[in-house]
Design a protein around this motif. Structure first.
Motif, PDB file in Angstrom:
ATOM      1  N   CYS A 298       0.365  -0.954  -0.563  1.00  0.00           N
ATOM      2  CA  CYS A 298       0.191  -0.037   0.172  1.00  0.00           C
ATOM      3  C   CYS A 298       1.001   1.277   0.287  1.00  0.00           C
ATOM      4  CB  CYS A 298      -1.052   0.329   1.317  1.00  0.00           C
ATOM      5  SG  CYS A 298      -1.998  -1.387   0.974  1.00  0.00           S
ATOM      6  N   MET A 302       1.065   3.961  -2.733  1.00  0.00           N
ATOM      7  CA  MET A 302       0.193   5.329  -2.840  1.00  0.00           C
ATOM      8  C   MET A 302       1.450   6.682  -3.224  1.00  0.00           C
ATOM      9  SD  MET A 302      -2.620   7.065  -2.126  1.00  0.00           S
ATOM     10  CE  MET A 302      -1.036   8.167  -3.101  1.00  0.00           C
ATOM     11  N   ARG A 360      -8.998   1.314   2.523  1.00  0.00           N
ATOM     12  CA  ARG A 360      -9.542   1.533   0.966  1.00  0.00           C
ATOM     13  C   ARG A 360     -10.036   2.112   0.839  1.00  0.00           C
ATOM     14  NH1 ARG A 360     -12.131  -5.075   2.461  1.00  0.00           N
ATOM     15  NH2 ARG A 360     -10.920  -5.634   1.555  1.00  0.00           N
ATOM     16  N   PHE A 363      -8.019   4.664  -1.260  1.00  0.00           N
ATOM     17  CA  PHE A 363      -7.628   4.315  -2.565  1.00  0.00           C
ATOM     18  C   PHE A 363      -9.162   5.255  -3.955  1.00  0.00           C
ATOM     19  CE2 PHE A 363      -3.428   1.980  -0.716  1.00  0.00           C
ATOM     20  CZ  PHE A 363      -3.256   2.520  -0.921  1.00  0.00           C
ATOM     21  N   VAL A 366      -8.716   8.474  -4.168  1.00  0.00           N
ATOM     22  CA  VAL A 366      -7.614   9.276  -4.905  1.00  0.00           C
ATOM     23  C   VAL A 366      -7.669   8.256  -6.443  1.00  0.00           C
ATOM     24  CG1 VAL A 366      -5.605   8.276  -5.568  1.00  0.00           C
ATOM     25  CG2 VAL A 366      -5.393   9.290  -3.342  1.00  0.00           C
ATOM     26  N   ALA A 367      -8.496   7.220  -6.644  1.00  0.00           N
ATOM     27  CA  ALA A 367      -8.624   7.096  -8.129  1.00  0.00           C
ATOM     28  C   ALA A 367      -9.860   7.772  -8.624  1.00  0.00           C
ATOM     29  CB  ALA A 367      -8.999   5.674  -8.074  1.00  0.00           C
ATOM     30  N   GLN A 397      -3.959  10.695  -0.232  1.00  0.00           N
ATOM     31  CA  GLN A 397      -2.972  10.650  -0.534  1.00  0.00           C
ATOM     32  C   GLN A 397      -2.321  11.239   1.135  1.00  0.00           C
ATOM     33  OE1 GLN A 397      -0.446  12.795  -3.607  1.00  0.00           O
ATOM     34  NE2 GLN A 397       1.283  12.704  -2.031  1.00  0.00           N
ATOM     35  N   ILE A 400      -3.390   8.010   3.982  1.00  0.00           N
ATOM     36  CA  ILE A 400      -3.015   6.900   3.306  1.00  0.00           C
ATOM     37  C   ILE A 400      -1.366   6.907   3.407  1.00  0.00           C
ATOM     38  CG2 ILE A 400      -2.021   5.225   1.428  1.00  0.00           C
ATOM     39  CD1 ILE A 400      -4.261   5.936  -0.021  1.00  0.00           C
ATOM     40  N   ALA A 522      -4.163   3.252  -8.075  1.00  0.00           N
ATOM     41  CA  ALA A 522      -5.021   2.941  -6.774  1.00  0.00           C
ATOM     42  C   ALA A 522      -6.052   1.627  -6.721  1.00  0.00           C
ATOM     43  CB  ALA A 522      -5.702   4.669  -6.865  1.00  0.00           C
ATOM     44  N   ALA A 525      -4.831  -1.557  -5.417  1.00  0.00           N
ATOM     45  CA  ALA A 525      -4.223  -1.063  -3.814  1.00  0.00           C
ATOM     46  C   ALA A 525      -5.836  -1.260  -3.106  1.00  0.00           C
ATOM     47  CB  ALA A 525      -3.524  -0.196  -3.831  1.00  0.00           C
ATOM     48  N   ILE A 526      -6.661  -1.438  -3.601  1.00  0.00           N
ATOM     49  CA  ILE A 526      -7.285  -1.979  -2.361  1.00  0.00           C
ATOM     50  C   ILE A 526      -7.451  -3.011  -2.485  1.00  0.00           C
ATOM     51  CG2 ILE A 526      -9.812  -2.368  -2.072  1.00  0.00           C
ATOM     52  CD1 ILE A 526     -10.324  -0.137  -4.131  1.00  0.00           C
ATOM     53  N   ALA A 529      -4.959  -3.807   0.517  1.00  0.00           N
ATOM     54  CA  ALA A 529      -5.148  -3.167   1.715  1.00  0.00           C
ATOM     55  C   ALA A 529      -6.286  -3.631   2.499  1.00  0.00           C
ATOM     56  CB  ALA A 529      -6.036  -1.474   1.307  1.00  0.00           C
TER      57      ALA A 529
END
Length: 561
Positions: A298, A302, A360, A363, A366-367, A397, A400, A522, A525-526, A529
Motif C-alpha cells: 500500500c 500510494m 480502502r 485509495f 485517490v482513484a 494521499q 494513506i 490506485a 491497491a484496494i 489494503a
C-alpha cells in the motif's frame, strides 16, 4: 534560608522540561523542510530550468529521481551509521553537505551538474532522515511523541506549500536559482541549532553489514539509471540518445533487470546472515507476515501514484497551459494543503475505523480524484473541477501515507523501530522515484503516439516536416518552444499552425491517459489494503538500533519474508 517544597521544585522542573521540548521539534521540522523543499522547487521551476539549461522538461524529472533514488540507495546504511558513530554528529555533517549540494543546484550550468548535485543531496538525506526519528524518540514520550511523529509527517507537505509559494514566486520574478540559495541559509540555521540538541551516545558495539549495504546500494543504483533512462534511452528499443545498445535493446530494461537481480541477491544475503545470527543491514522480521507485506504494498503504490501525479500535473500546467511558476504554485496549494491536513488529522480516525477500512476508502478517493482531473483538464484551465480533484487527491494521499507508516511502526515490536524507519525511507524514495520515471516514460510514449496519429490526419503537414522531426524523440514543449524548433523546417504558416495544434492536442491526451492509468493502479491497491493489521499503541524506543538484534526477545515473530 527558605527552601522550596518538593512539589514546587518538581512542578518547576516539569515546566522547564516542557519549555525545552520545543527546540528538538523545531529542528526536526526545519530540517525536514530543508530535505523536502528541493523536489517541490524543481517541479514548479520546470519552465525556467528547461529554458535556462536548454534541456527538455523530462530531464527535470530525471534530476528529481536522482535525489530520491540516491536516498533510497543509502537509507538502510544511513540509519546504522548514525547509531554507530553518534546521531547528532552524523546529522550535523549531513546537514552541512546537503546545504553545499543545494548551493551547487543554484549554480548549475548544465543538466549534468543539476543531476549530480541532486544525487549528492539525496545521499546525505539518507543520513538525516533516520536522525529526525531518533530526535523525536529521545525528546518526547507518550501522547507528545505521537503528535511529534504526526508533525514530522506533516512537515513534508508543509515544505511543499513553502516551495510552491517561494520557488513559484522566485521562478516568475528574480529566477529559480534563488530558491535553492534559501536552502543554503536554512541549512546553516539547522546546523547551528543542532548544537543545542541533546548529544546521543554512539553505539561502538554496533556492527555494520557493509556487504549487505553495498548490495542494496548497487541494486538501487541500477534501478535508478534504468527507470530514469526509459524516457530518453527508450523503454525497449534504444534511441539515438542511449549511451549504448545490445542488439538494439535500450540500456534501460537491462539495468532494471540487473537491479531486480541484485534485490534477489540482497534478500538471500540477509536471510543467510539472519539464520547465522550475524549483523545485517536490515532485519527481515519487519516483514515477518503477509500483513506487513500488505502495508509495504500500500505504501509503495500510494507513493508511486502520488509522486507521479505530483509530477504530471505541474507538467500539464506549465507545458500544456504555458503557466508561469507562480501560477502553478497557487494552483497546487490546495492539493498540498489537503495532504498536510490529512496527514495531521487522520490519527483521529484510528480509534473509530480499522486501518484496512481507512486505506480502502483512501485509495477509492485517490482513484476518483485522478479520474475527475483526467476528464476535466483541457488546454484552457477548468478551474473548479480540477481544483476539487486536486483537493480530493491530496486528502486521500495524505491519509494513506501517514496511516501506512504509523501502522507498520506499531505492527512490529519496538526494538525494530529503526529498521522500520529505514524500510519506510527506502520504499518512500524508491517508489516515488519509479513513479516519476515510469510516468515520464509512459507520458512521452503516449505523446509520440498521439503526435504521429495527429500528423497523419492533417494533410497540410507535409511528409518532409514529419521526416525532419524525429517523432520517437518527441518531448513535452510549449507552443512557443515548438514554433522555435520547427519554424525553419516548415514552408507555410498553415503548416506551422497545424503542427502546433497537433502538438497541443497530443500533449493533453497523453497526460489524460497517464492520469487514468494511475487511477487504475490506485484501485488495484484496494486488494492489499484489506490485509492491513490493526494498530497497537506503542511508543518509540530511545535506542532505535540494537547492538545485537539477535539478543532481542522476538521469538514470537515468524522469520519468513
Amino acid at each position: 534560608m527558605a527552601t522550596k517544597s518538593p512539589s514546587s521544585s518538581g512542578s518547576a522542573a516539569a515546566s522547564a522540561a516542557k519549555a525545552a521540548s520545543w527546540l528538538p521539534l523545531i529542528v526536526v521540522v526545519l530540517t525536514q523542510i530543508q530535505a523536502s523543499f528541493a523536489v517541490n522547487a524543481l517541479t514548479v521551476s520546470m519552465q525556467g530550468i528547461t529554458t535556462d539549461l536548454n534541456t527538455p522538461a523530462t530531464s527535470v524529472g530525471t534530476a528529481i529521481t536522482a535525489g530520491t533514488f540516491s536516498m533510497a540507495a543509502f537509507v538502510l546504511l544511513g540509519a546504522k551509521i548514525g547509531a554507530r558513530y553518534g546521531t547528532r554528529k552524523v546529522f550535523q555533517i549531513a546537514v552541512a553537505i546537503h546545504a553545499t549540494a543545494m548551493a551547487c543546484v543554484a549554480l548549475s550550468v548544465s543538466p549534468a551538474m543539476l543531476f549530480i548535485a541532486q544525487a549528492s543531496s539525496g545521499a546525505v538525506i539518507a543520513l538525516v532522515a533516520p536522525a529526525l526519528t531518533v530526535f523525536i524518540a529521545t525528546s518526547y514520550k507518550d501522547a507528545q511523541q505521537a503528535k511529534a511523529i504526526g508533525l514530522l509527517a506533516a512537515a513534508i507537505p508543509a515544505a511543499g506549500v513553502l516551495a510552491l509559494l517561494i520557488a513559484g514566486w522566485f521562478a516568475t520574478t528574480i529566477g529559480w536559482r534563488y530558491s535553492f540559495g534559501i536552502m543554503v541559509v536554512l541549512g546553516a540555521i539547522n546546523l547551528l541549532l543542532s548544537f543545542r540538541l541533546k548529544s546521543i551516545p554512539a553505539q561502538p558495539n554496533l556492527k555494520i553489514d557493509w556487504t549487505g549495504a553495498l548490495i542494496a546500494a548497487a541494486s538501487i543504483i541500477f534501478l535508478s539509471f534504468g527507470f530514469s533512462g526509459m524516457a530518453s534511452w527508450g523503454v525497449w528499443s534504444a534511441t539515438d540518445q542511449a549511451p549504448f545498445a545490445i542488439l538494439g535493446v535500450s540500456p534501460a530494461p537491462l539495468l532494471i533487470l540487473l537491479g531486480l537481480l541484485g534485490a534477489q541477491i540482497f534478500f538471500a544475503w540477509i536471510r543467510k546472515r539472519q539464520s547465522a545470527k550475524l549483523p545485517r543491514i536490515f532485519d527481515l522480521r519487519v516483514l515477518a507476515s503477509s500483513s506487513e507485506l500488505a502495508i509495504t504494498a500500500c505504501m509503495a503504490i500510494m507513493l508511486f501514484v502520488g509522486t507521479a501525479a505530483n509530477f504530471l500535473i505541474p507538467l500539464y500546467m506549465q507545458m500544456v497551459q504555458g503557466r508561469s511558476g507562480i501560477e502553478t504554485s497557487f494552483s497546487l496549494i490546495p492539493y498540498t494543503l489537503s495532504i498536510f491536513l490529512a496527514s495531521t488529522f487522520v490519527a483521529y480516525l484510528y480509534d473509530k475505523f480499522a486501518p484496512s477500512v481507512i486505506a480502502r476508502m483512501g485509495f477509492i478517493v485517490v482513484a476518483a480524484a485522478l479520474c475527475l482531473i483526467a476528464f476535466t483538464i483541457k488546454n484552457d484551465w477548468g478551474q473548479l473541477f480540477v481544483v476539487l480533484g486536486l483537493i480530493l487527491l491530496g486528502l486521500g494521499q495524505g491519509a494513506i501515507v501517514a496511516l501506512v507508516f504509523n501502522t507498520l511502526l506499531s505492527s512490529v515490536p519496538k526494538p525494530l523501530a529503526g529498521d522500520v524507519g529505514a524500510w519506510r525511507g527506502l520504499v518512500h524514495n524508491l517508489s516515488g522515484s519509479v513513479g516519476i520515471a515510469v510516468a515520464s516514460a509512459f507520458a512521452v510514449a503516449m505523446l509520440a503516439s498521439q503526435v504521429s496519429l495527429g500528423a497523419s490526419q492533417h494533410p497540410e503537414i507535409s511528409d518532409q516536416l514529419i521526416s525532419a522531426v524525429n517523432i520517437s524523440d518527441t518531448n513535452f514543449m510549449t507552443n512557443a518552444q515548438l514554433e522555435a524548433s520547427i519554424k525553419d523546417r516548415t514552408s507555410s504558416p498553415e503548416e506551422l499552425a497545424a503542427a502546433v495544434a497537433v502538438n497541443a492536442e497530443a500533449r493533453l491526451h497523453s497526460l489524460q491517459i497517464s492520469l487514468l492509468g494511475l487511477a487504475g493502479l490506485a484501485l488495484l491497491a484496494i486488494v492489499p489494503a484489506g490485509r492491513m493489521p490493526k494498530r497497537r499503541q506503542d511508543g518509540l524506543p530511545e535506542q532505535m538500533e540494537a547492538d545485537d538484534p539477535d539478543a532481542l526477545a522476538l521469538d514470537e515473530l515468524d522469520l519468513k519474508a
